[in-house]
Design a protein around this motif. Sequence first.
Motif, PDB file in Angstrom:
ATOM      1  N   LYS A  55      -7.168  72.197   3.937  1.00 19.38           N
ATOM      2  CA  LYS A  55      -6.061  71.314   3.553  1.00 19.38           C
ATOM      3  C   LYS A  55      -4.892  71.465   4.523  1.00 19.38           C
ATOM      4  O   LYS A  55      -4.253  70.483   4.906  1.00 19.38           O
ATOM      5  CB  LYS A  55      -5.608  71.643   2.127  1.00 19.38           C
ATOM      6  CG  LYS A  55      -6.613  71.254   1.049  1.00 19.38           C
ATOM      7  CD  LYS A  55      -6.101  71.636  -0.329  1.00 19.38           C
ATOM      8  CE  LYS A  55      -7.128  71.283  -1.408  1.00 19.38           C
ATOM      9  NZ  LYS A  55      -6.662  71.707  -2.759  1.00 19.38           N
ATOM     10  N   ASP A  56      -4.620  72.724   4.922  1.00 19.23           N
ATOM     11  CA  ASP A  56      -3.555  72.958   5.893  1.00 19.23           C
ATOM     12  C   ASP A  56      -3.919  72.340   7.250  1.00 19.23           C
ATOM     13  O   ASP A  56      -3.053  71.818   7.962  1.00 19.23           O
ATOM     14  CB  ASP A  56      -3.320  74.462   6.073  1.00 19.23           C
ATOM     15  CG  ASP A  56      -2.736  75.112   4.827  1.00 19.23           C
ATOM     16  OD1 ASP A  56      -2.160  74.384   4.002  1.00 19.23           O
ATOM     17  OD2 ASP A  56      -2.876  76.338   4.670  1.00 19.23           O
ATOM     18  N   PHE A  57      -5.190  72.413   7.580  1.00 17.58           N
ATOM     19  CA  PHE A  57      -5.675  71.804   8.826  1.00 17.58           C
ATOM     20  C   PHE A  57      -5.431  70.295   8.813  1.00 17.58           C
ATOM     21  O   PHE A  57      -4.944  69.722   9.797  1.00 17.58           O
ATOM     22  CB  PHE A  57      -7.160  72.113   8.996  1.00 17.58           C
ATOM     23  CG  PHE A  57      -7.882  71.245   9.985  1.00 17.58           C
ATOM     24  CD1 PHE A  57      -7.636  71.346  11.348  1.00 17.58           C
ATOM     25  CD2 PHE A  57      -8.826  70.314   9.555  1.00 17.58           C
ATOM     26  CE1 PHE A  57      -8.307  70.539  12.265  1.00 17.58           C
ATOM     27  CE2 PHE A  57      -9.496  69.505  10.459  1.00 17.58           C
ATOM     28  CZ  PHE A  57      -9.236  69.612  11.817  1.00 17.58           C
ATOM     29  N   LEU A  58      -5.745  69.646   7.695  1.00 19.80           N
ATOM     30  CA  LEU A  58      -5.538  68.199   7.583  1.00 19.80           C
ATOM     31  C   LEU A  58      -4.060  67.851   7.710  1.00 19.80           C
ATOM     32  O   LEU A  58      -3.695  66.848   8.344  1.00 19.80           O
ATOM     33  CB  LEU A  58      -6.087  67.687   6.248  1.00 19.80           C
ATOM     34  CG  LEU A  58      -7.609  67.725   6.073  1.00 19.80           C
ATOM     35  CD1 LEU A  58      -7.994  67.211   4.695  1.00 19.80           C
ATOM     36  CD2 LEU A  58      -8.306  66.894   7.141  1.00 19.80           C
ATOM     37  N   GLU A 102      -9.634  60.648   6.976  1.00 15.69           N
ATOM     38  CA  GLU A 102     -10.619  60.345   5.928  1.00 15.69           C
ATOM     39  C   GLU A 102     -11.996  60.866   6.323  1.00 15.69           C
ATOM     40  O   GLU A 102     -12.740  61.396   5.490  1.00 15.69           O
ATOM     41  CB  GLU A 102     -10.669  58.829   5.705  1.00 15.69           C
ATOM     42  CG  GLU A 102     -11.604  58.399   4.577  1.00 15.69           C
ATOM     43  CD  GLU A 102     -11.629  56.898   4.396  1.00 15.69           C
ATOM     44  OE1 GLU A 102     -12.607  56.397   3.817  1.00 15.69           O
ATOM     45  OE2 GLU A 102     -10.678  56.225   4.838  1.00 15.69           O
ATOM     46  N   THR A 103     -12.340  60.731   7.617  1.00 16.97           N
ATOM     47  CA  THR A 103     -13.619  61.249   8.111  1.00 16.97           C
ATOM     48  C   THR A 103     -13.681  62.763   7.970  1.00 16.97           C
ATOM     49  O   THR A 103     -14.693  63.319   7.537  1.00 16.97           O
ATOM     50  CB  THR A 103     -13.824  60.860   9.588  1.00 16.97           C
ATOM     51  OG1 THR A 103     -13.869  59.433   9.694  1.00 16.97           O
ATOM     52  CG2 THR A 103     -15.129  61.438  10.138  1.00 16.97           C
ATOM     53  N   TYR A 104     -12.595  63.442   8.323  1.00 11.58           N
ATOM     54  CA  TYR A 104     -12.541  64.901   8.181  1.00 11.58           C
ATOM     55  C   TYR A 104     -12.796  65.317   6.732  1.00 11.58           C
ATOM     56  O   TYR A 104     -13.537  66.265   6.465  1.00 11.58           O
ATOM     57  CB  TYR A 104     -11.175  65.431   8.629  1.00 11.58           C
ATOM     58  CG  TYR A 104     -10.961  65.487  10.117  1.00 11.58           C
ATOM     59  CD1 TYR A 104     -12.029  65.505  11.015  1.00 11.58           C
ATOM     60  CD2 TYR A 104      -9.670  65.538  10.661  1.00 11.58           C
ATOM     61  CE1 TYR A 104     -11.828  65.562  12.384  1.00 11.58           C
ATOM     62  CE2 TYR A 104      -9.467  65.606  12.034  1.00 11.58           C
ATOM     63  CZ  TYR A 104     -10.544  65.610  12.882  1.00 11.58           C
ATOM     64  OH  TYR A 104     -10.346  65.674  14.233  1.00 11.58           O
ATOM     65  N   SER A 105     -12.158  64.606   5.795  1.00 22.01           N
ATOM     66  CA  SER A 105     -12.323  64.936   4.371  1.00 22.01           C
ATOM     67  C   SER A 105     -13.749  64.677   3.903  1.00 22.01           C
ATOM     68  O   SER A 105     -14.330  65.471   3.165  1.00 22.01           O
ATOM     69  CB  SER A 105     -11.340  64.109   3.529  1.00 22.01           C
ATOM     70  OG  SER A 105     -10.006  64.433   3.857  1.00 22.01           O
ATOM     71  N   THR A 106     -14.309  63.564   4.339  1.00 21.03           N
ATOM     72  CA  THR A 106     -15.683  63.220   3.966  1.00 21.03           C
ATOM     73  C   THR A 106     -16.663  64.251   4.507  1.00 21.03           C
ATOM     74  O   THR A 106     -17.604  64.656   3.819  1.00 21.03           O
ATOM     75  CB  THR A 106     -16.045  61.822   4.511  1.00 21.03           C
ATOM     76  OG1 THR A 106     -15.141  60.860   3.976  1.00 21.03           O
ATOM     77  CG2 THR A 106     -17.464  61.433   4.123  1.00 21.03           C
ATOM     78  N   HIS A 107     -16.434  64.703   5.731  1.00 23.85           N
ATOM     79  CA  HIS A 107     -17.321  65.696   6.346  1.00 23.85           C
ATOM     80  C   HIS A 107     -17.246  67.035   5.624  1.00 23.85           C
ATOM     81  O   HIS A 107     -18.267  67.706   5.449  1.00 23.85           O
ATOM     82  CB  HIS A 107     -16.967  65.869   7.819  1.00 23.85           C
ATOM     83  CG  HIS A 107     -17.457  64.751   8.681  1.00 23.85           C
ATOM     84  ND1 HIS A 107     -17.373  64.756  10.056  1.00 23.85           N
ATOM     85  CD2 HIS A 107     -18.060  63.567   8.366  1.00 23.85           C
ATOM     86  CE1 HIS A 107     -17.885  63.643  10.545  1.00 23.85           C
ATOM     87  NE2 HIS A 107     -18.299  62.905   9.539  1.00 23.85           N
ATOM     88  N   LEU A 108     -16.048  67.426   5.175  1.00 21.94           N
ATOM     89  CA  LEU A 108     -15.937  68.685   4.437  1.00 21.94           C
ATOM     90  C   LEU A 108     -16.740  68.618   3.139  1.00 21.94           C
ATOM     91  O   LEU A 108     -17.443  69.561   2.782  1.00 21.94           O
ATOM     92  CB  LEU A 108     -14.479  69.009   4.125  1.00 21.94           C
ATOM     93  CG  LEU A 108     -14.288  70.287   3.303  1.00 21.94           C
ATOM     94  CD1 LEU A 108     -14.685  71.512   4.120  1.00 21.94           C
ATOM     95  CD2 LEU A 108     -12.848  70.425   2.801  1.00 21.94           C
ATOM     96  N   TYR A 122     -21.046  66.529  11.880  1.00 19.46           N
ATOM     97  CA  TYR A 122     -20.482  67.559  11.008  1.00 19.46           C
ATOM     98  C   TYR A 122     -20.053  68.788  11.804  1.00 19.46           C
ATOM     99  O   TYR A 122     -18.972  69.344  11.581  1.00 19.46           O
ATOM    100  CB  TYR A 122     -21.491  67.962   9.929  1.00 19.46           C
ATOM    101  CG  TYR A 122     -21.807  66.874   8.931  1.00 19.46           C
ATOM    102  CD1 TYR A 122     -20.949  65.787   8.758  1.00 19.46           C
ATOM    103  CD2 TYR A 122     -22.965  66.910   8.150  1.00 19.46           C
ATOM    104  CE1 TYR A 122     -21.239  64.777   7.847  1.00 19.46           C
ATOM    105  CE2 TYR A 122     -23.258  65.912   7.231  1.00 19.46           C
ATOM    106  CZ  TYR A 122     -22.394  64.846   7.093  1.00 19.46           C
ATOM    107  OH  TYR A 122     -22.681  63.849   6.185  1.00 19.46           O
ATOM    108  N   THR A 123     -20.890  69.226  12.733  1.00 21.17           N
ATOM    109  CA  THR A 123     -20.546  70.414  13.518  1.00 21.17           C
ATOM    110  C   THR A 123     -19.373  70.126  14.454  1.00 21.17           C
ATOM    111  O   THR A 123     -18.580  71.020  14.752  1.00 21.17           O
ATOM    112  CB  THR A 123     -21.749  70.934  14.339  1.00 21.17           C
ATOM    113  OG1 THR A 123     -22.260  69.884  15.175  1.00 21.17           O
ATOM    114  CG2 THR A 123     -22.850  71.438  13.423  1.00 21.17           C
ATOM    115  N   ARG A 124     -19.241  68.900  14.888  1.00 24.89           N
ATOM    116  CA  ARG A 124     -18.107  68.532  15.740  1.00 24.89           C
ATOM    117  C   ARG A 124     -16.800  68.679  14.954  1.00 24.89           C
ATOM    118  O   ARG A 124     -15.805  69.214  15.461  1.00 24.89           O
ATOM    119  CB  ARG A 124     -18.274  67.100  16.245  1.00 24.89           C
ATOM    120  CG  ARG A 124     -17.248  66.682  17.292  1.00 24.89           C
ATOM    121  CD  ARG A 124     -17.531  65.267  17.782  1.00 24.89           C
ATOM    122  NE  ARG A 124     -18.829  65.189  18.422  1.00 24.89           N
ATOM    123  CZ  ARG A 124     -19.066  65.532  19.681  1.00 24.89           C
ATOM    124  NH1 ARG A 124     -18.067  65.962  20.433  1.00 24.89           N
ATOM    125  NH2 ARG A 124     -20.267  65.433  20.186  1.00 24.89           N
TER     126      ARG A 124
END
Length: 310
Positions: free
Chosen positions: A17-20, A34-40, A81-83
Amino acid sequence: MKKIKMCQTAKIRDVYKDFLTSRKVRGVSEKTLETYSTHLHAMSKHLDIEQDIADLKKRDLENMIASMRESGLASNTINSYTRTLKTFLSWCNREGYTSLNIPLYKAEETIKETYTDGELKALLKKPDVHKCTFAEFRNWAIINFLLNSGCRAATVRGIQIRDLDLDNGIVYYRHTKNKKAQVIPLCSPMTAILREYLRVRGGGPSDYLFCTESGEQLTENGLRQSIARYNERRGVLKTSIHLFRHTFARKYLIDCGGDAFTLQRLLGHSTLNMTKHYCAIFDADITKNFDSLSPLAQMKGADTRIRMER
């Protein structure tokens, strides 16, 4: 009395969350966030994100990859995902949470689908301006624009009338993925199409160029559905807007003889890496006129006889 000891603990979920938040402060687009959140969320099915990030081990990441493969995820999906995870862990390294990181999972190289010349001919056929709706005329202009520039759908939506300089045959992109302004040339046919389109569209300098029938900015979904319906009415089953970007790259490199460096600037790539990707995936087209380039074909066509030794 028991002394309080310094102990910095944080769950992966909370650190993420801090990263976002840090990405948002740096101006990363909402779509990327949104992509970052979906990937998590997707990775949480294969990695325990409730554990303390300081306890995260290399073995946990290896088990995550193995779990993804066993679940049947495509190699390109695992690569995505790994990216994202690599970007997150690199940030964690700088923040002092962990020194761990992850190598990118090797993606599978695929040939990008493009529109055929026959499909493009159907899509580029000008509608009867006396019988068509504004939406159809606008969609025709958009498709011409996509084939002129190869830009992204989000860029098309963000162009304002003031961004056009038809006298000099250029358009300014103010809203791009990497947030860098671009100046893109317009070919003579595209300039003529835009002049005619503006006579129908009207509007002021700050109005969006490609708008709804009520003059508002097209939404992402609205643009996608409009182009899909337009294509289907023209008998073209492919409906992806992004395919025009692939098509532009292919035709620019293969049919028009363009170079990778200019393509990089036109497509707005920050580095040559993605442009090299386009160059690589269209290598199948080197078969075109290969007889004129093949050393074997030239030798076979030469007036040279090879005699058998007896």
